[in-house]
Design a protein around this motif. Structure first.
Motif, PDB file in Angstrom:
ATOM      1  N   GLU A   1      39.508  53.386  23.277  1.00  0.00           N
ATOM      2  CA  GLU A   1      39.720  53.751  24.672  1.00  0.00           C
ATOM      3  C   GLU A   1      38.684  54.812  25.067  1.00  0.00           C
ATOM      4  O   GLU A   1      38.921  56.020  24.941  1.00  0.00           O
ATOM      5  CB  GLU A   1      41.143  54.280  24.874  1.00  0.00           C
ATOM      6  N   LEU A   2      37.525  54.348  25.541  1.00  0.00           N
ATOM      7  CA  LEU A   2      36.412  55.238  25.845  1.00  0.00           C
ATOM      8  C   LEU A   2      36.332  55.584  27.322  1.00  0.00           C
ATOM      9  O   LEU A   2      35.828  56.654  27.689  1.00  0.00           O
ATOM     10  CB  LEU A   2      35.088  54.604  25.390  1.00  0.00           C
ATOM     11  N   GLY A   3      36.766  54.700  28.190  1.00  0.00           N
ATOM     12  CA  GLY A   3      36.746  54.972  29.611  1.00  0.00           C
ATOM     13  C   GLY A   3      35.385  54.756  30.240  1.00  0.00           C
ATOM     14  O   GLY A   3      34.403  54.386  29.585  1.00  0.00           O
ATOM     15  N   SER A   4      35.300  55.012  31.530  1.00  0.00           N
ATOM     16  CA  SER A   4      34.090  54.712  32.292  1.00  0.00           C
ATOM     17  C   SER A   4      32.950  55.679  32.003  1.00  0.00           C
ATOM     18  O   SER A   4      31.784  55.355  32.216  1.00  0.00           O
ATOM     19  CB  SER A   4      34.411  54.743  33.793  1.00  0.00           C
TER      20      SER A   4
ATOM     21  N   GLY B   1      36.450  44.612  34.997  1.00  0.00           N
ATOM     22  CA  GLY B   1      35.353  45.083  35.824  1.00  0.00           C
ATOM     23  C   GLY B   1      35.245  44.428  37.182  1.00  0.00           C
ATOM     24  O   GLY B   1      34.467  44.879  38.023  1.00  0.00           O
ATOM     25  N   GLY B   2      35.987  43.339  37.405  1.00  0.00           N
ATOM     26  CA  GLY B   2      35.916  42.674  38.692  1.00  0.00           C
ATOM     27  C   GLY B   2      34.509  42.190  39.014  1.00  0.00           C
ATOM     28  O   GLY B   2      33.745  41.788  38.135  1.00  0.00           O
ATOM     29  N   ASN B   3      34.155  42.295  40.290  1.00  0.00           N
ATOM     30  CA  ASN B   3      32.846  41.817  40.719  1.00  0.00           C
ATOM     31  C   ASN B   3      31.715  42.685  40.168  1.00  0.00           C
ATOM     32  O   ASN B   3      30.580  42.229  40.017  1.00  0.00           O
ATOM     33  CB  ASN B   3      32.774  41.796  42.249  1.00  0.00           C
TER      34      ASN B   3
ATOM     35  N   ILE C   1      37.127  48.540  26.035  1.00  0.00           N
ATOM     36  CA  ILE C   1      36.942  49.989  25.893  1.00  0.00           C
ATOM     37  C   ILE C   1      37.291  50.723  27.191  1.00  0.00           C
ATOM     38  O   ILE C   1      37.063  51.929  27.299  1.00  0.00           O
ATOM     39  CB  ILE C   1      35.499  50.331  25.473  1.00  0.00           C
ATOM     40  N   GLY C   2      37.834  49.997  28.176  1.00  0.00           N
ATOM     41  CA  GLY C   2      38.286  50.629  29.407  1.00  0.00           C
ATOM     42  C   GLY C   2      37.180  51.010  30.362  1.00  0.00           C
ATOM     43  O   GLY C   2      37.295  52.010  31.086  1.00  0.00           O
TER      44      GLY C   2
END
Length: 619
Positions: free
Chosen positions: A470-473, A526-528, A496-497
């Motif tokens: 879980e690293l995030g943006s 991530g969507g588009n 990894i978020g």
């Protein structure tokens, strides 16, 4: 209305039947004109083609009537005899028969050739041997299913083969040809790789497989004394040719292992010829005893050619692992691959004798594991302290290239302990090329620190994986810098978020030229923005061949974004966007999975390169 068969097909059918039944006209068939003979063999069934081979081999052993040996080409020319034994290369025919019968097969050989990757198919392979080996394996698997039935009470060799298998080789009969014994006697000589179920580990099977020259043996669910006795006979019978031995789901008392390994010694010597030993999901270690199975340690010591050792999910304890590791350290085996995974080994590495970690340790390795190239310690319940101990040991493996410590909760503290080793290992003569840290409870801070330490490397890593952490943006910026200097060929950042914000940062900061050949960005929602990042990766990674992007909740309009990037990424390129049904569609859709393929024709060499992007859409 049924189709009327053509005359050629009727003739081929009659000829095939004649060849299969060993008709004396086989010699006349071989003497057919080349063009007619070539058309004929392309339409023969596998068993008929096999008979042609065997007839040619038998005939080549005889002298011609003029006294010339082996009826060679020069002999037949000089003597004016017909060209009976033309050296046609049937290897392509056997490959076509193999791929037609087992079109969805993944593994066709112990070396692991992917049948779906046509570029990896080696034309030099003996496809005749591979065909009959796979055929006999299917026959044995079917026989094992029948022998497992409670109602079975007969000889193994008398088990009948199904019509579907007989039809596949072009022969169905009620005679002995439908018995297991016929197939073992006829095609056993082609068997090199054998997977044997427990019910077939009996003395009768050893007799049926006497003609085999086994090189690799996989044993499944050997649990009873009768099966153990049959296995001992099989190992003794093939100890001169056997190179790979694998136990899967076996429950064997540790005392019996001494008999297994003892019978592998060649001609009464203290050495054996096994190159690869695998013990997977098998209960062979005693939890209540500190001793390893009898015979295992001497077997490892006497393995002068032991290249691979795998002990996976076998209730291995820390005390057992220490004894095994100590023996490997003291032995002279040229071990290349070591896997000890999915066992409870917390604290194991602290028991291993180690040298102080100083500058001299990085220069002159004192442990004799100098040939080890791949080390896998996945899922061993290792902690931060174990990572510190591991650093003391890794520096004594000077040619180590692949390190996998995934599924261990080493956390950021463990990574900090390993960073000095990574820096040294990436700059040595034989650098570390593959690092796998999946599911290690790492944070963005720990991975960012690791990525910064990797920036001075001179050549791209082959593999770098931090999936399922879980690293995030916020990991996006360090990742982008890492890809620029000089980066990695295969990157796995699945789950990894990253999210929309992370993909946005990756899109903005990705370098204009990367070494990426493969990337897995699945399950990051991530969507588009995931599609926008894919489009940038396609433009800035000229060698990329595979992108996995499942589970990113991309809307249907993202197809057009990726399509435009595919079109722009190559000059002289063509792009096809295909859905599950193979229908061309570049607009919004309701299908669950898409496959995007880019074919690029090199204008200088006319070589065709293919790109594939697999995406999953949730609409």
């Amino acid at each position: 209305m049924s189709t009327v068969p053509c005359l050629f097909n009727l003739c081929v059918g009659k000829i095939t039947t004649a060849i299969i039944h060993g008709h004396e006209l086989t010699k006349d068939i071989i003497e057919l004109p080349p063009d007619l003979f070539d058309n004929l063999v392309r339409n023969l069934s596998p068993l008929a083609l096999q008979n042609i081979h065997e007839f040619r081999e038998r005939s080549a052993d005889h002298s011609c009537e003029f006294g010339c040996k082996n009826a060679s080409f020069e002999c037949r020319q000089n003597c004016g005899r017909p060209f009976y034994f033309r050296c046609e290369d049937f290897n392509t025919l056997w490959m076509m028969l193999f791929m037609t019968r087992w079109s969805n097969i993944k593994r066709i050989h112990p070396s692991g050739i992917d049948g779906n990757d046509k570029s990896k198919l080696n034309q030099s392979l003996d496809w005749q041997q591979l065909y009959w080996e796979k055929h006999l394996q299917d026959v044995l698997d079917e026989a094992a299913e029948k022998a497992l039935l409670p109602s079975f009470d007969a000889n193994i060799g008398d088990l009948t083969i199904s019509d579907s298998i007989m039809d596949a080789i072009g022969h169905r009969d009620t005679c002995c040809c439908m018995k297991l014994s016929f197939h073992c006697n006829r095609f056993g000589k082609y068997m090199r790789y054998l997977r044997l179920q427990n019910v077939l580990c009996v003395a009768e099977t050893c007799e049926l497989l006497r003609g085999c020259k086994l090189q690799s043996l996989v044993l499944r669910r050997v649990i009873s004394k009768t099966q153990v006795d049959g296995l001992l006979m099989l190992l003794k019978q093939h100890r001169h040719t056997l190179r790979s031995l694998e136990f899967i789901f076996c429950h064997i008392p540790s005392a019996i292992f001494e008999q297994f390994f003892g019978c592998m010694h060649i001609d009464g010597s203290e050495t054996h010829g096994i190159h690869d030993l695998y013990i997977k999901s098998s209960r062979v270690f005693d939890n209540k005893s500190s001793l390893v199975p009898s015979g295992l340690l001497p077997f490892l010591v006497s393995g002068r050619d032991l290249h691979s050792l795998c002990i996976c999910d076998s209730k291995l304890q820390a005390m057992h692992a220490k004894l095994i590791f100590d023996v490997l350290v003291e032995s002279s085996s040229p071990l290349v691959t070591l896997e000890i995974s999915e066992n409870n080994l917390a604290g194991w590495l602290s028991r291993v004798v180690r040298e102080p970690l100083d500058s001299s340790s990085f220069i002159e390795p004192k442990m004799p594991l100098k040939s080890l190239r791949e080390l896998t310690l996945r899922g061993n319940n290792l902690k931060k302290e174990d990572a510190e101990d591991l650093c003391y040991i890794l520096v004594h493996m000077p040619v180590l290239q692949c390190l996998d410590i995934s599924d261990n909760a080493i956390m950021d503290g463990g990574i900090r302990s390993l960073i000095p080793y990574f820096i040294w290992a990436l700059l040595k003569d034989y650098p570390l090329t593959d690092i796998k840290l999946n599911n290690c409870n790492l944070s963005c801070s720990g991975v960012a620190n690791l990525l910064r330490s990797l920036l001075p490397i001179k050549t791209p890593l082959n593999t770098f994986s931090v999936a399922e952490n879980e690293l995030g943006s916020f990991i996006a910026a360090p990742l982008a810098k890492f890809l620029a200097s000089p980066g990695v060929r295969k990157l796995n950042i699945e789950d990894i978020g990253l999210g929309i914000l992370g993909f946005q940062q990756l899109e903005d900061q990705i370098p204009r030229e990367t070494a990426l050949q493969y990337i897995n960005i699945s399950k990051n929602r991530g969507g588009n923005k995931a599609a926008c990042f894919i489009s940038k990766a396609l433009l800035y990674a000229p060698n990329i061949t595979c992108i996995k992007a499942g589970g990113n909740i991309m809307p249907p309009e993202s197809v057009e974004v990726i399509y435009r990037a595919l079109k722009e990424s190559r000059d002289h390129g063509t792009c096809d966007v295909l859905n599950n049904n193979g229908v061309d569609n570049r607009s919004a859709c309701n299908h669950a999975r898409w496959s995007l393929t880019l074919q690029h024709v090199n204008p200088d060499t006319s070589v065709i390169y293919t790109k594939k992007v697999n995406l999953r859409y949730w609409t």
